[in-house]
Design a protein around this motif. Structure first.
Motif, PDB file in Angstrom:
ATOM      1  N   THR A  16       0.834  -1.203   0.000  1.00  0.00           N
ATOM      2  CA  THR A  16       0.000   0.000   0.000  1.00  0.00           C
ATOM      3  C   THR A  16       0.870   1.254   0.000  1.00  0.00           C
ATOM      4  OG1 THR A  16      -1.745  -1.145   1.201  1.00  0.00           O
ATOM      5  CG2 THR A  16      -1.792   1.268   1.253  1.00  0.00           C
ATOM      6  N   PHE A  17       0.537   2.201  -0.858  1.00  0.00           N
ATOM      7  CA  PHE A  17       1.265   3.470  -0.919  1.00  0.00           C
ATOM      8  C   PHE A  17       0.984   4.272   0.353  1.00  0.00           C
ATOM      9  CE2 PHE A  17       2.152   7.821  -1.930  1.00  0.00           C
ATOM     10  CZ  PHE A  17       3.110   7.820  -2.933  1.00  0.00           C
ATOM     11  N   GLY A  18       2.044   4.794   0.947  1.00  0.00           N
ATOM     12  CA  GLY A  18       1.902   5.618   2.144  1.00  0.00           C
ATOM     13  C   GLY A  18       2.782   6.849   2.077  1.00  0.00           C
ATOM     14  N   LEU A  19       2.649   7.713   3.045  1.00  0.00           N
ATOM     15  CA  LEU A  19       3.435   8.951   3.070  1.00  0.00           C
ATOM     16  C   LEU A  19       4.930   8.676   3.042  1.00  0.00           C
ATOM     17  CD1 LEU A  19       1.381  11.053   5.654  1.00  0.00           C
ATOM     18  CD2 LEU A  19       1.647  11.529   3.207  1.00  0.00           C
ATOM     19  N   ALA A  20       5.356   7.559   3.598  1.00  0.00           N
ATOM     20  CA  ALA A  20       6.777   7.228   3.627  1.00  0.00           C
ATOM     21  C   ALA A  20       7.336   6.986   2.225  1.00  0.00           C
ATOM     22  CB  ALA A  20       7.008   5.992   4.500  1.00  0.00           C
ATOM     23  N   HIS A  21       6.459   6.750   1.254  1.00  0.00           N
ATOM     24  CA  HIS A  21       6.914   6.470  -0.110  1.00  0.00           C
ATOM     25  C   HIS A  21       7.022   7.730  -0.971  1.00  0.00           C
ATOM     26  CE1 HIS A  21       4.900   2.479   0.938  1.00  0.00           C
ATOM     27  NE2 HIS A  21       6.177   2.170   0.766  1.00  0.00           N
ATOM     28  N   LEU A  22       6.587   8.874  -0.461  1.00  0.00           N
ATOM     29  CA  LEU A  22       6.539  10.085  -1.285  1.00  0.00           C
ATOM     30  C   LEU A  22       7.906  10.473  -1.837  1.00  0.00           C
ATOM     31  CD1 LEU A  22       3.999  12.387   0.602  1.00  0.00           C
ATOM     32  CD2 LEU A  22       3.760  11.430  -1.696  1.00  0.00           C
ATOM     33  N   GLY A  23       8.941  10.394  -1.011  1.00  0.00           N
ATOM     34  CA  GLY A  23      10.262  10.805  -1.463  1.00  0.00           C
ATOM     35  C   GLY A  23      10.755   9.990  -2.635  1.00  0.00           C
ATOM     36  N   ARG A  24      10.678   8.669  -2.536  1.00  0.00           N
ATOM     37  CA  ARG A  24      11.127   7.807  -3.624  1.00  0.00           C
ATOM     38  C   ARG A  24      10.235   7.964  -4.853  1.00  0.00           C
ATOM     39  NH1 ARG A  24      14.675   5.765  -6.993  1.00  0.00           N
ATOM     40  NH2 ARG A  24      14.046   3.715  -7.808  1.00  0.00           N
ATOM     41  N   ALA A  25       8.933   8.098  -4.630  1.00  0.00           N
ATOM     42  CA  ALA A  25       8.021   8.303  -5.759  1.00  0.00           C
ATOM     43  C   ALA A  25       8.383   9.584  -6.513  1.00  0.00           C
ATOM     44  CB  ALA A  25       6.579   8.357  -5.272  1.00  0.00           C
ATOM     45  N   ALA A  26       8.748  10.628  -5.780  1.00  0.00           N
ATOM     46  CA  ALA A  26       9.152  11.886  -6.418  1.00  0.00           C
ATOM     47  C   ALA A  26      10.415  11.691  -7.245  1.00  0.00           C
ATOM     48  CB  ALA A  26       9.364  12.966  -5.360  1.00  0.00           C
ATOM     49  N   GLU A  27      11.338  10.856  -6.782  1.00  0.00           N
ATOM     50  CA  GLU A  27      12.546  10.574  -7.562  1.00  0.00           C
ATOM     51  C   GLU A  27      12.189   9.897  -8.887  1.00  0.00           C
ATOM     52  OE1 GLU A  27      15.092   8.204  -5.130  1.00  0.00           O
ATOM     53  OE2 GLU A  27      15.484   9.808  -3.676  1.00  0.00           O
ATOM     54  N   LEU A  28      11.265   8.947  -8.827  1.00  0.00           N
ATOM     55  CA  LEU A  28      10.851   8.254 -10.055  1.00  0.00           C
ATOM     56  C   LEU A  28      10.145   9.212 -11.021  1.00  0.00           C
ATOM     57  CD1 LEU A  28       9.455   4.923  -8.544  1.00  0.00           C
ATOM     58  CD2 LEU A  28      11.630   5.256  -9.726  1.00  0.00           C
ATOM     59  N   LEU A  29       9.290  10.082 -10.470  1.00  0.00           N
ATOM     60  CA  LEU A  29       8.580  11.043 -11.315  1.00  0.00           C
ATOM     61  C   LEU A  29       9.556  12.032 -11.951  1.00  0.00           C
ATOM     62  CD1 LEU A  29       5.968  12.230 -12.417  1.00  0.00           C
ATOM     63  CD2 LEU A  29       5.702  13.481 -10.257  1.00  0.00           C
ATOM     64  N   THR A  30      10.546  12.468 -11.190  1.00  0.00           N
ATOM     65  CA  THR A  30      11.560  13.385 -11.720  1.00  0.00           C
ATOM     66  C   THR A  30      12.286  12.749 -12.895  1.00  0.00           C
ATOM     67  OG1 THR A  30      11.869  14.377  -9.530  1.00  0.00           O
ATOM     68  CG2 THR A  30      13.617  14.722 -11.145  1.00  0.00           C
ATOM     69  N   ALA A  31      12.691  11.498 -12.724  1.00  0.00           N
ATOM     70  CA  ALA A  31      13.407  10.802 -13.798  1.00  0.00           C
ATOM     71  C   ALA A  31      12.501  10.621 -15.019  1.00  0.00           C
ATOM     72  CB  ALA A  31      13.906   9.455 -13.294  1.00  0.00           C
ATOM     73  N   ARG A  32      11.214  10.321 -14.786  1.00  0.00           N
ATOM     74  CA  ARG A  32      10.278  10.154 -15.898  1.00  0.00           C
ATOM     75  C   ARG A  32      10.125  11.453 -16.682  1.00  0.00           C
ATOM     76  NH1 ARG A  32       4.622   9.285 -16.013  1.00  0.00           N
ATOM     77  NH2 ARG A  32       4.455  11.477 -15.463  1.00  0.00           N
ATOM     78  N   HIS A  33      10.019  12.578 -15.954  1.00  0.00           N
ATOM     79  CA  HIS A  33       9.858  13.852 -16.651  1.00  0.00           C
ATOM     80  C   HIS A  33      11.138  14.224 -17.412  1.00  0.00           C
ATOM     81  CE1 HIS A  33       7.926  17.605 -17.609  1.00  0.00           C
ATOM     82  NE2 HIS A  33       8.994  18.262 -17.224  1.00  0.00           N
ATOM     83  N   GLN A  34      12.278  13.914 -16.862  1.00  0.00           N
ATOM     84  CA  GLN A  34      13.525  14.172 -17.571  1.00  0.00           C
ATOM     85  C   GLN A  34      13.555  13.403 -18.891  1.00  0.00           C
ATOM     86  OE1 GLN A  34      16.361  13.111 -14.543  1.00  0.00           O
ATOM     87  NE2 GLN A  34      16.313  15.137 -13.575  1.00  0.00           N
ATOM     88  N   ARG A  35      13.046  12.177 -18.866  1.00  0.00           N
ATOM     89  CA  ARG A  35      12.921  11.408 -20.116  1.00  0.00           C
ATOM     90  C   ARG A  35      11.993  12.112 -21.097  1.00  0.00           C
ATOM     91  NH1 ARG A  35       8.829   6.514 -20.194  1.00  0.00           N
ATOM     92  NH2 ARG A  35       7.504   8.382 -20.163  1.00  0.00           N
ATOM     93  N   ASP A  36      10.837  12.563 -20.601  1.00  0.00           N
ATOM     94  CA  ASP A  36       9.842  13.161 -21.478  1.00  0.00           C
ATOM     95  C   ASP A  36      10.313  14.498 -22.045  1.00  0.00           C
ATOM     96  OD1 ASP A  36       8.231  10.989 -21.051  1.00  0.00           O
ATOM     97  OD2 ASP A  36       6.993  11.953 -19.519  1.00  0.00           O
ATOM     98  N   VAL A  37      11.064  15.255 -21.263  1.00  0.00           N
ATOM     99  CA  VAL A  37      11.604  16.524 -21.765  1.00  0.00           C
ATOM    100  C   VAL A  37      12.650  16.276 -22.841  1.00  0.00           C
ATOM    101  CG1 VAL A  37      12.950  18.559 -21.138  1.00  0.00           C
ATOM    102  CG2 VAL A  37      11.061  17.842 -19.697  1.00  0.00           C
ATOM    103  N   THR A  38      13.394  15.195 -22.719  1.00  0.00           N
ATOM    104  CA  THR A  38      14.341  14.833 -23.777  1.00  0.00           C
ATOM    105  C   THR A  38      13.603  14.571 -25.085  1.00  0.00           C
ATOM    106  OG1 THR A  38      15.875  13.863 -22.172  1.00  0.00           O
ATOM    107  CG2 THR A  38      16.128  13.186 -24.464  1.00  0.00           C
TER     108      THR A  38
END
Length: 336
Positions: A16-38
């Motif tokens: 289950t997704f919880g508040l403790a996962h927000l930091g790592r989830a943000a890292e994954l989203l950042t990397a995904r957006h970097q891909r999309d901007v490329t």
């Protein structure tokens, strides 16, 4: 309890997704957006910053987004969130662009596993309509899960202004034009209700047409352009600066949005829409905008040809899967 599956020989635990996962989830989203901007530089680098992605996911949590994470060897390698809702779209689950991300080294199969884990719960809650907004690069994944196109989100670089004067017959409208615009106001709704789009539109959507256009005509920040022919106003294009508080992954801060456009049936094929759009973009360039965004129904045959020809490039898709309502009935026999 976590469930497990196998991905290339490595166990994946779904939790289950919880508040403790927000930091790592943000890292994954950042990397995904970097891909999309490329792939599409016009999207801008705002969400290539970890703090921006974390703020986005914190807001998603506050808005009620909930879901699950996939964990491999103690590391989150993907997450899927959704926001339940009811109303005109039926009893549904809505997954925004920032709500479904996987680690590149784990691959898109992670989202398949997360959807398989969560969608049964959605069905049990009577939520038969599943919506997701997916970046263009991830479209094949969602198609394998039975999600067809519904809406195309697109972007373009605003071309340098080539003319200092509007084409003949093109001018900026004012609230005084509302009666002359009346015959055109419902054309978009009609196109969406007609084959092959078949989009449901309820009475309130029709009732607010006039007031909504009057609001746009009265807004000094909005550029509401009309074309006039022998039979009066035969087309319009409406451009609105994206407010800072509405900027998003798909709508870069400081961009302009083409929010409405329509041409009277008798004037189609005569270049009305093309002239209006070219001038609206030229005016946007004059006002300092460098990026324009818009969206359209994927099944609309006119829009799906017209907007790409104007230079708009798809960057994301809204997808909609409808589960068979018989799945919730007593006659349905689940698998062993």
């Amino acid at each position: 309890m976590p469930s497990s599956s196998v991905d290339s020989g490595t166990a994946i635990a779904i939790e289950t997704f919880g508040l403790a996962h927000l930091g790592r989830a943000a890292e994954l989203l950042t990397a995904r957006h970097q891909r999309d901007v490329t792939l599409e530089p016009a999207l801008g680098g705002r969400f290539s910053l970890l703090e921006e992605c974390k703020a986005l996911l914190e807001q998603a949590w506050k808005d009620g987004a909930r879901g699950a994470v996939a964990v491999r060897e103690g590391v989150v390698v993907g997450y899927l969130l959704t926001r339940p809702g009811d109303g005109q779209r039926g009893r549904h689950c809505w997954t925004h662009l920032q709500d479904a991300v996987y680690s590149p080294d784990a691959g898109p199969v992670i989202l398949q596993q997360l959807y398989a884990h969560l969608s049964g719960q959605w069905l049990a809650d009577g939520r038969l309509h599943h919506y997701t907004v997916a970046p263009a690069a991830d479209l094949p994944l969602w198609l394998t899960l039975g999600f067809p196109h519904e809406q195309v989100h697109a972007i373009m670089d605003v071309p340098a202004r080539t003319s200092a004067q509007a084409p003949c017959g093109v001018r900026q409208a004012s609230p005084a034009d509302i009666d002359a615009l009346e015959p055109l106001l419902g054309l978009i709704n009609e196109a969406h209700a007609a084959p092959p789009v078949f989009a449901f539109t309820d009475r309130p959507m029709w009732d607010i047409l006039r007031s909504g256009h009057l609001e746009l005509l009265s807004d000094p920040a909005v550029a509401y352009w009309v074309s006039e022919g022998l039979e009066g106003i035969d087309g319009f294009v409406v451009m609105r600066p994206v407010p800072d508080d509405e900027s998003s992954i798909l709508k870069p801060k400081g961009s302009v949005e083409l929010i409405l456009a329509s041409t009277a049936p008798h004037a189609r094929g005569m270049g009305v829409g093309r002239r209006l759009t070219e001038w609206a973009l030229a005016d946007a360039a004059h006002r300092g905008f460098t990026v324009c965004v818009t969206d359209w129904r994927a099944a609309n045959p006119l829009s799906s040809v017209f907007w790409p020809r104007r230079g708009f490039r798809p960057v994301a898709y809204r997808l909609h899967r409808i589960l068979d309502p018989r799945l919730t009935g007593s006659d349905h026999v689940p698998g062993p």
